[in-house]
Scaffold this active site. Structure first.
Site, mmCIF file in Angstrom:
data_model
loop_
_atom_site.group_PDB
_atom_site.id
_atom_site.type_symbol
_atom_site.label_atom_id
_atom_site.label_comp_id
_atom_site.label_asym_id
_atom_site.label_seq_id
_atom_site.Cartn_x
_atom_site.Cartn_y
_atom_site.Cartn_z
ATOM 1 N N CYS A 128 0.835 -1.204 0.000
ATOM 2 C CA CYS A 128 0.000 0.000 0.000
ATOM 3 C C CYS A 128 0.870 1.254 0.000
ATOM 4 O O CYS A 128 0.573 2.229 -0.697
ATOM 5 C CB CYS A 128 -0.946 -0.004 1.199
ATOM 6 S SG CYS A 128 -0.118 -0.165 2.813
ATOM 7 N N ASN B 91 -4.789 2.933 3.338
ATOM 8 C CA ASN B 91 -3.943 1.775 3.114
ATOM 9 C C ASN B 91 -4.732 0.485 2.920
ATOM 10 O O ASN B 91 -4.173 -0.530 2.499
ATOM 11 C CB ASN B 91 -2.949 1.601 4.261
ATOM 12 C CG ASN B 91 -3.583 1.692 5.633
ATOM 13 O OD1 ASN B 91 -3.805 2.789 6.146
ATOM 14 N ND2 ASN B 91 -3.898 0.554 6.228
#
Length: 481
Positions: free
Chosen positions: A289, A453
């Site tokens: 991420c 994320n």
């Protein structure tokens, strides 16, 4: 009539216009596989208020609010065209039309701007591509939500199965419940039922087979009618080619990992290097991420200013690999209580940059601190540039990148002075440039990049899967290169 009455009347008028847009957007999506966007944000299945808020958000990035009275004529013009599968940004249509001085009507301009999606050049609707999820954790369930959402037209990607280890009593009921309700991302948009007898979850009419297996070698996917599928491994258990090759079983054509790949496994950041994927590549990674958050803006800055060196510090939300309370952990610090501490830890994002941007010669270092929030992180990207610039120039450049460039689905931009992490839960972009926090002095630029994320990364995963499956449809008007 008072000023307040004028404001309320204006609001009601705009509500009525937004309401009239919903069936048009829905019909284009269902019947023609056309996704209507507004500054890269999908308007499919959005409420009246959501449509109005998305128009208003344009003020933060484009400098002025976009009205539904401006975009409706372009949406209506689309209904008169023989469109093929595509993504059409009506905000970009409205803004480019505003600067066009040829005297064309809205209908004429729209037909010209989306010509690639009409006539002999348009893409034909494809048969759905089967997708299998291996693992059903945080990322797995969000990817499932996105796949179900994108199945609305009946084409594109089709989630056929989820593979998990057998849990306890009512395993499938509990997994369906976790898909239905999420403490961070809210309720599932639709209906979910469970067919325990046949081990199926039915989500918005999509039948998803739940397959119980302890190892990839135990599954023959063809037994479930699955063929040429893309398997998304979100367990992270295997990260090299040898381990991930275990998934290449009957019925599986490609494997996509939702974690950084090791060895010769390609690490792909959509928008940056997805076009380097070889057609015969069967195993690839979507990196992390944080890698997805920093690489697009890093590429944008390198393209315009050049980058000599950089450091990224990520302030990252805690994750499931940490302990709720102090307890044994293989890592030195991750055993300490996640919701009670800031925890210094390692990040492989900086080293992963080299895989996604092999032409970037700059040395990038990185470190990370886990903090007591459940979602949304921020990356602080400190760059030494190859030339001097100013804060105003950098912000204008990044704002334009977020609006009209090929990276507009990866990079978002906010000038909200009071923005905090919770404001970016559900963002579909890989990262969001915080204009107010940006610092530039001479050849030094410090960018503050928010990113969800969980959800933003899941959107990047889906984009990669769409690309390798051949159902990544072009965007009109074409982004400015």
């Amino acid at each position: 009539m008072t000023v307040n009455d004028d404001s309320f009347t204006n609001w009601k008028n705009r509500e009525e216009i937004a309401e009239s847009m919903i069936p048009i957007i829905g019909k284009l999506h269902r019947e023609r596989d056309v996704t209507v966007l507004l500054h890269s944000r999908s308007l499919v299945n959005k409420s009246v208020v959501s449509i109005l808020k998305t128009h208003r958000f344009a003020r933060q990035i484009a400098g002025e609010e976009l009205s539904v009275t401006e975009t409706l004529p372009f949406l209506q013009a689309l209904t008169t065209l023989d469109l093929g599968p595509s993504q059409i940004d009506i905000a970009m249509l409205a803004e480019t039309y505003r600067s066009d001085d040829r005297g064309l009507s809205v209908a004429e301009f729209t037909a010209e701007a989306v010509a690639g999606a009409t006539g002999d050049g348009k893409i034909e609707r494809r048969e759905p591509r089967d997708v299998v999820l291996y693992g059903f954790g945080r990322i797995g369930r969000l990817v499932a939500r996105l796949l179900i959402e994108k199945a609305g037209s009946g084409n594109g990607l089709r989630l056929r199965a989820v593979v998990v280890r057998q849990g306890g009593e009512q395993d499938i009921v509990k997994r369906a419940s976790l898909l239905r309700r999420d403490s961070i991302h809210g309720q599932f948009q639709g209906t979910i039922t469970v067919d325990e007898a046949n081990s199926k979850i039915i989500a918005n009419g999509n039948e998803i087979k739940v397959i119980y297996a302890g190892d990839p070698s135990e599954v023959d996917y063809t037994a479930y009618g699955i063929k040429d599928a893309i398997l998304i491994d979100n367990t992270g258990k295997w990260r090299d080619r040898e381990g991930l090759s275990k998934h290449l079983r009957p019925g599986i054509d490609k494997v996509v990992l939702t974690a950084p790949g090791k060895g010769d496994v390609p690490n792909i950041v959509h928008g940056v290097n997805h076009d380097t994927i070889k057609p015969d590549e069967q195993i690839l990674s979507c990196a992390s991420c944080t890698t997805n958050a920093i690489v697009p803006p890093l590429k944008a800055m390198a393209d315009e200013y050049g980058v000599l060196r950089g450091h990224v510090e990520t302030v990252h939300s805690f994750t499931n690999d940490q302990n709720l309370l102090d307890n044994y952990h293989n890592s030195d610090r991750r055993g300490r209580s996640a919701p009670l501490n800031m925890v210094i830890t390692e990040t492989g994002a900086a080293s992963a940059v080299a895989k996604a941007l092999p032409d970037l010669q700059a040395k990038i270092t990185g470190s990370s601190i886990r903090v007591p929030v459940p979602d949304v992180s921020i990356a602080i990207l400190n760059l030494q540039l190859a030339r001097e610039t100013s804060r105003e120039e950098v912000l204008d450049y990044l704002r334009n990148v977020s609006l009209t460039s090929p990276l507009m689905r990866q990079i978002d931009f906010t000038s909200a002075p009071d923005a905090v992490s919770n404001d970016f839960i559900g963002s579909r972009h890989a990262s969001i440039v915080d204009a107010g926090a940006t610092k530039v002095e001479g050849d030094n630029a410090i960018l503050y990049l928010w990113y969800d994320n969980e959800f933003g990364y899941s959107c990047q995963v889906i984009r990669v899967v769409q690309h390798v499956s051949g159902v990544e449809y072009p965007t009109y008007p074409a982004p400015v290169v």
